[in-house]
Write a protein that holds these residues in place. Sequence first.
Motif, PDB file in Angstrom:
ATOM      1  N   VAL A 178       1.070  -1.037  -0.014  1.00 38.83           N
ATOM      2  CA  VAL A 178       0.003  -0.124   0.062  1.00 38.83           C
ATOM      3  C   VAL A 178       0.946   1.278   0.028  1.00 38.83           C
ATOM      4  O   VAL A 178       1.765   1.397   0.932  1.00 38.83           O
ATOM      5  N   THR A 179       0.988   1.967  -0.939  1.00 38.27           N
ATOM      6  CA  THR A 179       1.855   3.085  -1.510  1.00 38.27           C
ATOM      7  C   THR A 179       1.393   4.243  -1.829  1.00 38.27           C
ATOM      8  O   THR A 179       0.641   4.176  -2.774  1.00 38.27           O
ATOM      9  N   GLY A 180       1.735   5.509  -1.194  1.00 33.69           N
ATOM     10  CA  GLY A 180       1.500   6.787  -1.794  1.00 33.69           C
ATOM     11  C   GLY A 180       1.978   6.975  -3.003  1.00 33.69           C
ATOM     12  O   GLY A 180       3.340   6.686  -3.054  1.00 33.69           O
ATOM     13  N   THR A 181       1.507   7.459  -4.099  1.00 40.04           N
ATOM     14  CA  THR A 181       2.158   7.752  -5.209  1.00 40.04           C
ATOM     15  C   THR A 181       3.108   9.039  -5.009  1.00 40.04           C
ATOM     16  O   THR A 181       2.874  10.011  -4.427  1.00 40.04           O
ATOM     17  N   VAL A 182       4.211   9.077  -6.093  1.00 44.16           N
ATOM     18  CA  VAL A 182       5.081  10.357  -6.286  1.00 44.16           C
ATOM     19  C   VAL A 182       5.118  10.500  -7.615  1.00 44.16           C
ATOM     20  O   VAL A 182       4.743   9.754  -8.673  1.00 44.16           O
ATOM     21  N   GLY A 183       5.638  11.512  -8.232  1.00 44.36           N
ATOM     22  CA  GLY A 183       5.748  11.975  -9.606  1.00 44.36           C
ATOM     23  C   GLY A 183       4.784  13.116  -9.773  1.00 44.36           C
ATOM     24  O   GLY A 183       4.311  13.953  -9.246  1.00 44.36           O
ATOM     25  N   THR A 184       4.436  13.137 -11.205  1.00 42.90           N
ATOM     26  CA  THR A 184       3.764  14.252 -11.920  1.00 42.90           C
ATOM     27  C   THR A 184       2.103  14.189 -11.998  1.00 42.90           C
ATOM     28  O   THR A 184       1.661  15.160 -12.277  1.00 42.90           O
ATOM     29  N   VAL A 185       1.728  12.912 -11.329  1.00 42.69           N
ATOM     30  CA  VAL A 185       0.373  12.622 -11.407  1.00 42.69           C
ATOM     31  C   VAL A 185      -0.568  13.232 -10.033  1.00 42.69           C
ATOM     32  O   VAL A 185       0.471  13.164  -9.171  1.00 42.69           O
ATOM     33  N   GLN A 186      -1.664  13.342  -9.966  1.00 44.23           N
ATOM     34  CA  GLN A 186      -2.167  13.710  -8.769  1.00 44.23           C
ATOM     35  C   GLN A 186      -2.184  12.548  -7.711  1.00 44.23           C
ATOM     36  O   GLN A 186      -2.167  11.237  -7.713  1.00 44.23           O
ATOM     37  N   ARG A 187      -1.726  13.025  -6.405  1.00 41.67           N
ATOM     38  CA  ARG A 187      -1.274  12.001  -5.269  1.00 41.67           C
ATOM     39  C   ARG A 187      -2.586  11.213  -5.151  1.00 41.67           C
ATOM     40  O   ARG A 187      -3.932  11.515  -5.107  1.00 41.67           O
ATOM     41  N   HIS A 188      -2.478   9.700  -4.829  1.00 40.64           N
ATOM     42  CA  HIS A 188      -3.436   8.886  -4.458  1.00 40.64           C
ATOM     43  C   HIS A 188      -2.731   7.693  -3.907  1.00 40.64           C
ATOM     44  O   HIS A 188      -1.296   7.760  -3.878  1.00 40.64           O
ATOM     45  N   THR A 189      -3.480   6.588  -3.770  1.00 42.60           N
ATOM     46  CA  THR A 189      -2.864   5.605  -3.115  1.00 42.60           C
ATOM     47  C   THR A 189      -3.116   4.255  -3.930  1.00 42.60           C
ATOM     48  O   THR A 189      -4.350   3.907  -4.021  1.00 42.60           O
ATOM     49  N   ASP A 190      -2.020   3.645  -4.268  1.00 39.14           N
ATOM     50  CA  ASP A 190      -1.914   2.319  -4.960  1.00 39.14           C
ATOM     51  C   ASP A 190      -2.122   1.086  -3.926  1.00 39.14           C
ATOM     52  O   ASP A 190      -0.842   1.083  -3.090  1.00 39.14           O
ATOM     53  N   VAL A 191      -2.848   0.543  -4.037  1.00 39.24           N
ATOM     54  CA  VAL A 191      -2.762  -1.166  -3.427  1.00 39.24           C
ATOM     55  C   VAL A 191      -2.459  -2.011  -4.384  1.00 39.24           C
ATOM     56  O   VAL A 191      -3.282  -2.681  -5.224  1.00 39.24           O
ATOM     57  N   SER A 192      -1.088  -2.426  -4.428  1.00 41.10           N
ATOM     58  CA  SER A 192      -0.369  -3.169  -5.667  1.00 41.10           C
ATOM     59  C   SER A 192      -0.396  -4.902  -5.030  1.00 41.10           C
ATOM     60  O   SER A 192       0.221  -5.296  -4.047  1.00 41.10           O
ATOM     61  N   LEU A 193      -0.928  -5.520  -6.256  1.00 39.52           N
ATOM     62  CA  LEU A 193      -0.498  -6.911  -6.113  1.00 39.52           C
ATOM     63  C   LEU A 193       0.731  -7.164  -7.235  1.00 39.52           C
ATOM     64  O   LEU A 193       0.706  -6.758  -8.206  1.00 39.52           O
ATOM     65  N   TRP A 194       1.817  -7.890  -6.473  1.00 33.50           N
ATOM     66  CA  TRP A 194       3.021  -7.897  -7.221  1.00 33.50           C
ATOM     67  C   TRP A 194       3.197  -9.499  -7.686  1.00 33.50           C
ATOM     68  O   TRP A 194       3.150 -10.420  -7.017  1.00 33.50           O
ATOM     69  N   PHE A 195       3.003  -9.622  -9.161  1.00 32.82           N
ATOM     70  CA  PHE A 195       3.138 -10.866  -9.798  1.00 32.82           C
ATOM     71  C   PHE A 195       4.406 -11.110 -10.226  1.00 32.82           C
ATOM     72  O   PHE A 195       5.141 -10.148 -10.501  1.00 32.82           O
ATOM     73  N   VAL A 196       4.599 -12.457 -10.539  1.00 32.03           N
ATOM     74  CA  VAL A 196       6.208 -12.856 -11.158  1.00 32.03           C
ATOM     75  C   VAL A 196       5.968 -13.505 -12.493  1.00 32.03           C
ATOM     76  O   VAL A 196       5.012 -14.423 -12.706  1.00 32.03           O
ATOM     77  N   LEU A 197       6.704 -12.920 -13.328  1.00 24.64           N
ATOM     78  CA  LEU A 197       6.602 -13.506 -14.738  1.00 24.64           C
ATOM     79  C   LEU A 197       7.898 -14.184 -15.000  1.00 24.64           C
ATOM     80  O   LEU A 197       9.059 -13.667 -15.434  1.00 24.64           O
TER      81      LEU A 197
END
Length: 210
Positions: A117-136
Amino acid sequence: MIESVAVVHELVSRMEPVDGLEAEHRALVLDWLTGTDDVFRRVPPAEPPQHLVSYVVPVAADGRVLLVDHVKAGLWLPPGGHVEPGENPVLTARRELAEELGLDGATLRETPVLLTVTGTVGTVQRHTDVSLWFVLPCTGDEDLNPDAGEFHAVRWWSRDELAADPSRLDPHFFRFLAALQRLSPGPRLRGGPAVADRREDLVEPRQDLG
């Protein structure tokens, strides 16, 4: 709970936390999924302000990982993107591989190895990403067709190269590597050539932390 959210709830429920932080994130996310069906991004970039993302990390047979130099984030990140309304995050991972790198995702492991669960950085409007990390799992020799509008460059990284400048990576990336090592304690990451850089000189992207 609608069916598409129940699918995500089941995915998260089956995950075994790699550390205390993931255990905390897992509990928070399960409560969030139980409390609302508004978990998919409906309007870019930040509505609702917390929403689902699928990351997918291509991992070569020798342990190298493929990352992209993301234009908007200003970081080297795994490929991936927002889960569309009603979409299964596994299908999101496969779709993003095809759209961003031209890979078919046939060997994708369908159980994520990390939840963040991560707050975003960069040039986009701030929001929180709930990220599922998959492997290929990959050979490391795949032909890539990167999305020039999304990335400055794409390349394979060894562990030594990753450790040289961790500030340019997702803040949870080394936790992902720990989860990956637990999943498959085989070859450790080692050196390898960069691939698919689309410019002779990599451009140092902006990182807007304001």
